[in-house]
Design a protein around this motif. Structure first.
Motif: not given
Length: 73
Positions: A17-19, A62-64, A43-45
């Motif tokens: 969803v975002t970088r 979650v931040a990955v 940010a992965v949803e």
């Protein structure tokens, strides 16, 4: 996926969803004692029902780190 990724999202498909800006990967720093090359954190949803079963009606983000992501096949 790397062990820094929460176990409950491993092997599940999510959506980026975002970088964010680039940061040093913590594994590199732990192994060498120095900051390594920077990489982006995403940010992965995930759908909570897929992770936790029926009745979970939220989404989980979650931040990955980039190197800990795996492509969808």
């Amino acid at each position: 996926m790397h062990t820094r990724v929460p176990r409950y999202v491993r092997n599940h498909e999510g959506t980026v969803v975002t970088r964010s800006c680039a940061w040093s990967h913590p594994t590199e720093a732990a192994e060498s004692g120095c900051h390594g090359p920077s990489e982006h954190v995403y940010a992965v949803e995930f759908d909570a029902q897929e992770l936790f079963g029926p009745g979970a009606d939220h989404r989980v983000v979650v931040a990955v780190w980039e190197s800990d992501l795996e492509p969808v096949t």
